[in-house]
Design an enzyme around this catalytic site. Structure first.
Site, PDB file in Angstrom:
ATOM      1  N   GLU A  34       0.834  -1.207   0.000  1.00  0.00           N
ATOM      2  CA  GLU A  34       0.000   0.000   0.000  1.00  0.00           C
ATOM      3  C   GLU A  34       0.866   1.254   0.000  1.00  0.00           C
ATOM      4  O   GLU A  34       1.837   1.342   0.761  1.00  0.00           O
ATOM      5  CB  GLU A  34      -0.893  -0.028   1.240  1.00  0.00           C
ATOM      6  CG  GLU A  34      -2.268   0.543   1.035  1.00  0.00           C
ATOM      7  CD  GLU A  34      -3.104  -0.261   0.041  1.00  0.00           C
ATOM      8  OE1 GLU A  34      -3.087   0.066  -1.156  1.00  0.00           O
ATOM      9  OE2 GLU A  34      -3.763  -1.214   0.476  1.00  0.00           O
ATOM     10  N   ASP A  70      -4.352   0.344  -9.619  1.00  0.00           N
ATOM     11  CA  ASP A  70      -5.789   0.077  -9.737  1.00  0.00           C
ATOM     12  C   ASP A  70      -6.203  -0.297 -11.159  1.00  0.00           C
ATOM     13  O   ASP A  70      -6.847  -1.336 -11.364  1.00  0.00           O
ATOM     14  CB  ASP A  70      -6.594   1.273  -9.217  1.00  0.00           C
ATOM     15  CG  ASP A  70      -6.226   1.621  -7.778  1.00  0.00           C
ATOM     16  OD1 ASP A  70      -5.564   0.795  -7.117  1.00  0.00           O
ATOM     17  OD2 ASP A  70      -6.587   2.711  -7.326  1.00  0.00           O
ATOM     18  N   SER A  97     -13.442   1.977  -7.403  1.00  0.00           N
ATOM     19  CA  SER A  97     -14.532   2.196  -8.353  1.00  0.00           C
ATOM     20  C   SER A  97     -14.118   3.228  -9.403  1.00  0.00           C
ATOM     21  O   SER A  97     -14.582   3.192 -10.539  1.00  0.00           O
ATOM     22  CB  SER A  97     -15.788   2.663  -7.621  1.00  0.00           C
ATOM     23  OG  SER A  97     -15.517   3.883  -6.961  1.00  0.00           O
TER      24      SER A  97
HETATM   25  C1  GLA Z   1      -5.123   4.560  -4.440  1.00  0.00           C
HETATM   26  C2  GLA Z   1      -4.327   4.852  -5.705  1.00  0.00           C
HETATM   27  C3  GLA Z   1      -3.315   3.738  -5.982  1.00  0.00           C
HETATM   28  C4  GLA Z   1      -2.468   3.445  -4.736  1.00  0.00           C
HETATM   29  C5  GLA Z   1      -3.345   3.287  -3.504  1.00  0.00           C
HETATM   30  C6  GLA Z   1      -2.528   3.157  -2.243  1.00  0.00           C
HETATM   31  O1  GLA Z   1      -5.922   3.432  -4.631  1.00  0.00           O
HETATM   32  O2  GLA Z   1      -5.188   4.999  -6.819  1.00  0.00           O
HETATM   33  O3  GLA Z   1      -2.516   4.088  -7.075  1.00  0.00           O
HETATM   34  O4  GLA Z   1      -1.486   4.407  -4.559  1.00  0.00           O
HETATM   35  O5  GLA Z   1      -4.246   4.354  -3.343  1.00  0.00           O
HETATM   36  O6  GLA Z   1      -1.772   1.996  -2.271  1.00  0.00           O
END
Ligand code: GLA
Length: 372
Positions: free
Chosen positions: A22, A164, A115
């Protein structure tokens, strides 16, 4: 039904749950997300005039996006990301056509299940389908993922990483994806459903990432790299950071320690999961949460409470906040068969503490976005 020459299509773009890794994607680190069986569905019909008209079941108002529209000018605001995707597709020479589309689905917004990326991915695949292109291969999917990342920044100013959209586009049934965010190499890690089940518990607390906290963390990481003389955090070990403690000062030191230790944890967690060592995997999840709470400072009382309730429940292997934090939800890894009991304890414990309910869902690791 489609008349002659009119293309109808359905795009399904999954959300993702990040198992571990994360706030390290934008630092070129390793992440371990999976696409899940909750997602958005965009039903569309190609239009010959290049306009994209969108309705959403989740947000009010319809958007009409003419070719060349600037994201900032698009109303309603929820559709701005679509304009960013369409503009980038055309600029990068990707096939793109106009369409009428309705977006629906079972993926909650703001729950830490991405989302926003699922929406951008669904628009990108819909525009391609409307333009008559065949569904992309893996290289094409990676190109689209990078484009969706850029669209997120263009439309909302969130300087996010690639995790994501890569998870939504390249997800594999029954597997997590170990993504090297520096090289772009994606390695599926098969997860035996007989060894571990995943639940997500949503606090119901919503914090818009464009409000600045997210970008501030990214800027802090960039400041660390500057003070380390341009050395990337991906290439640092704990010892390197200790040497630089003074130069960094206490806050940047803690941010850096999170990134460095989280990348190492992700590598170990992927290996443990691949080996079926779910006990080690679960322990690493809890360590990740502690690092996000204490060093990276992105947790909340609600997220901490859910993690504490989870780890005290029989059958739980580990739990942590998932996604950006500041709200959203937690991921719980449990032994198969324990899901119902764990879900009940989470819901009840959260209600006792905060007087409202947390939504708990069992999620399955699923394949990437599809066009039909
Ligand atoms: C969001 C961002 C990702 C990532 C997470 C944290 O989801 O869109 O790119 O940085 O936070 O891990």
């Amino acid at each position: 039904m489609a008349g002659p020459g009119i293309r109808d299509f359905v795009v399904r773009a999954p959300g993702r749950v990040n198992l571990i890794g994360e706030h390290v994607d934008y630092a070129g680190g390793l992440v371990l997300p999976a696409a899940i069986d909750l997602g958005l569905e965009l039903r569309g019909r190609a239009r010959p005039d290049g306009h994209v008209r969108l309705l959403s079941r989740a947000f009010p108002g319809g958007a009409d996006i003419p070719p060349g529209a600037e994201p900032a000018e698009v109303r309603p605001r929820w559709a701005a990301g679509a304009a960013a995707v369409l503009g980038l597709l055309r600029r990068r020479g990707e096939p793109a056509g106009g369409f009428d589309g309705v977006v629906a689905g079972d993926l909650p917004a703001g729950a830490g299940l991405s989302s926003s990326a699922a929406f951008l991915v669904s628009v990108a695949l819909a525009a391609r389908a409307a333009g008559g292109a065949a569904p992309p291969d893996d290289a094409g999917r990676m190109r689209l993922a990078l484009l969706c990342r850029d669209a997120e920044e263009l439309a909302r100013g969130v300087r996010c990483g690639i995790m994501d959209p890569v998870a939504s586009l390249l997800g594999r049934e029954g597997a997590a994806l170990l993504i090297d965010c520096r090289s772009g190499v994606v390695r599926p890690i098969p997860v035996a459903g007989s060894t571990v089940s995943f639940l997500v518990a949503d606090t119901g607390v919503r914090r818009d990432l464009s409000s600045g906290d997210y970008n501030r963390r990214r800027t802090e990481c960039e400041e660390v790299e500057k003070r380390l003389g341009g050395r990337g955090l991906r290439d640092c070990g704990n010892r390197d950071l200790e040497v630089c403690r003074e130069v960094l000062g206490p806050v940047l030191f803690r941010r850096a320690r999170h990134v460095v230790t989280e990348i190492a944890r992700t590598e170990r967690a992927a290996a443990a999961l691949g080996d079926g060592d779910v006990t080690t995997f679960g322990r690493l999840l809890v360590e990740s949460h502690e690092s996000l709470r204490l060093d990276f400072d992105v947790s909340t009382a609600e997220l901490d409470a859910l993690v504490a309730i989870a780890v005290a429940s029989p059958g739980v292997l580990g739990a942590r906040l998932t996604g950006a934090g500041f709200g959203g939800g937690v991921l719980v890894a449990a032994r198969p068969g324990a899901e119902e009991g764990v879900g009940g304890r989470l819901a009840e414990g959260f209600r006792t503490r905060f007087g409202r309910s947390a939504t708990v869902r069992v999620v399955r690791l699923s394949g990437g976005a599809e066009v039909r």
